[in-house]
Design a protein around this motif. Sequence first.
Motif, PDB file in Angstrom:
ATOM      1  N   TRP A 110       0.805  -1.203   0.235  1.00  0.00           N
ATOM      2  CA  TRP A 110      -0.058   0.169   0.052  1.00  0.00           C
ATOM      3  C   TRP A 110       0.967   1.193   0.037  1.00  0.00           C
ATOM      4  N   HIS A 139      -9.408  -7.364  -7.429  1.00  0.00           N
ATOM      5  CA  HIS A 139     -10.010  -6.627  -6.483  1.00  0.00           C
ATOM      6  C   HIS A 139     -11.675  -6.679  -6.675  1.00  0.00           C
ATOM      7  N   TRP A 327      -5.784  -5.503   0.925  1.00  0.00           N
ATOM      8  CA  TRP A 327      -6.250  -4.569   0.272  1.00  0.00           C
ATOM      9  C   TRP A 327      -7.526  -3.951   0.570  1.00  0.00           C
ATOM     10  N   TRP A 409       1.517  -7.722   1.567  1.00  0.00           N
ATOM     11  CA  TRP A 409       0.288  -8.094   1.451  1.00  0.00           C
ATOM     12  C   TRP A 409      -0.008  -9.432   2.216  1.00  0.00           C
TER      13      TRP A 409
END
Length: 524
Positions: A110, A139, A327, A409
């Motif tokens: 991020w 996503h 995320w 992540w």
Amino acid sequence: MNAPAVRQLIVVLGDQLDRNSAAFEGFDPTLDLIWMAEVSDESTRIPVTQPRIALFLSAMRHFREELRACGWRVDYRELTSEPASLAGALEAALAQHRPQSIVMVEAGEWQLRESLRGVIKQSGTAFRELEDRHFICTHDEFAEHCKGRKQLRMEYFYREMRRRHRILLDAEGQPEGGEWNYDNENRKTFGKAGPQGLLRTTPKSFPPDALTREVISLVKVRFPTHAGQLEDFDWPVTRNDAREALDDFIENRLASFGDYQDAMWTNEPWLFHSRIAAALNVKLLDPREVITAAEEAYRQGRVPLAAAEGFIRQVLGWREYVRGIYWRMMPGYLEKNALAAEQPLPEFFWTGQTDMHCLRQAIEQTLQLGYAHHIQRLMVTGLFCLLLGVDPQAVHRWYLSVYVDAVEWVELPNTLGMSQYADGGVLASKPYVASGKYIDRMSNYCASCRYDPGESVGPSACPFTTLYWDFLLRHQESLAGNTRMALQLRNLGKLTDLQRERVREQARSLRATLRGAARSNLAS
Ligand code: FAD
Ligand code: SF4
């Protein structure tokens, strides 16, 4: 005014070493330029251990050679002190090359994604940021999965992924063998005989070639104070090596992966694990080919269903799921501390110097190889931090720095969520807490330890067991509503007041000793 020298600048990050990356589509070697950079920040922001630095630099340099061998132009910036950050290095590259546009697959972290976006925006250059198609779940698909759910659980996500991608399904579209999950067949122990009779071979080794040896020397010179050793470095660092490592696992260890994935044994770091996480995370392997190889081995009768399913669940289920959580929850996820843990990380996490045998094994092999398998991470090092009440930020920094496969992540949800319950139950339905008896059941570590896993107080008491009861005492109120904790809390109810007080006292003294050791080491 000079015409721009470069049509597209293709930015390739250290964990994007994929020849099939979307960023290379339409690449014209006469017009376009690939840009890669080694920067010191990536190794010093959190003091990364030597094996992890070596793996990333070696894999990047091999990838550079592979691209150049195709006749592609690569502007590759080898490690220098300034600019120290990737964003700074990119800013300099944009000023130098003045490309018409920038193409890049989204960064996997991020903070890095934000800083690169910032530099590009400021430069005013046209920018195409591509979704990372290495991952199987996009996503949007993950957002769709989350819609309307009060609680997220890996199992439901995993079933959805199996159905959508037709993995391990029978002709009717039902799960192969009738069950979605053979987890209850994945918990065998080795018994007294140990794994020796079962292990067919040690994993294939990839001794350093000239390029890797050069990197190893560089790391020793540039990062001499960073923890970890390089003498045994033998990780796959090219696409061909990575594929060989996968084939070796499927051929020699997958068949027993299911049965023994939770088992541990003294001086046996690999057992039946694949050791492909680093190759997957820097994108030398594609998760689809990994899953296909495991499914094929099952369909050809080479491995049992429970083994193939257990392995596929890790790659298609857990790996994709934790990425989705990362995320979805960032950037706030990084700050979570649901159990208000604030103890410093014990100093022995950087040396392995402790008389707790299980921790010594897990930490020493981590520093030596950059590797520990999942149960060592979750139920030895992670469990100790959770029970002791270590600040989740400190735990996160340790995990991110020590493993060759560590990237934020995947590391952060596993550490903060699964292992430390710092997200209060977003990732795991309950804290993974157990006493030393769990470690005794799953390994032979306790047999050569000075502590007794059955004792919670007194000079021989296993610190895990003391801290386990203390953890339940400290958090019983907040965990009371969790039905999955009911049995453990019922057992806690059987302790007398005197037993409770003695546990608390021993835990207090343990914490004070470890806190003191951490302080004096920091001061020295
Ligand atoms: P195997 O045991 O052979 O498993 C096969 C593959 O499944 C792995 O290579 C990995 O890609 C995937 N996998 C298995 N478990 C998980 C999981 N829980 N989450 C995501 N993928 C999984 N994995 C990382 O790749 N990077 C990390 O930084 C990382 N940090 C972790 C920190 C903690 C506290 C814990 C508990 C787990 C962490 N994991 C991490 C997950 C897992 O422990 C490693 O993927 C695994 O041990 C790597 O060894 P292997 O390749 O031999 O895996
Ligand atoms: Fe670890 Fe406790 Fe077993 Fe020792 S007795 S190896 S500290 S679990």
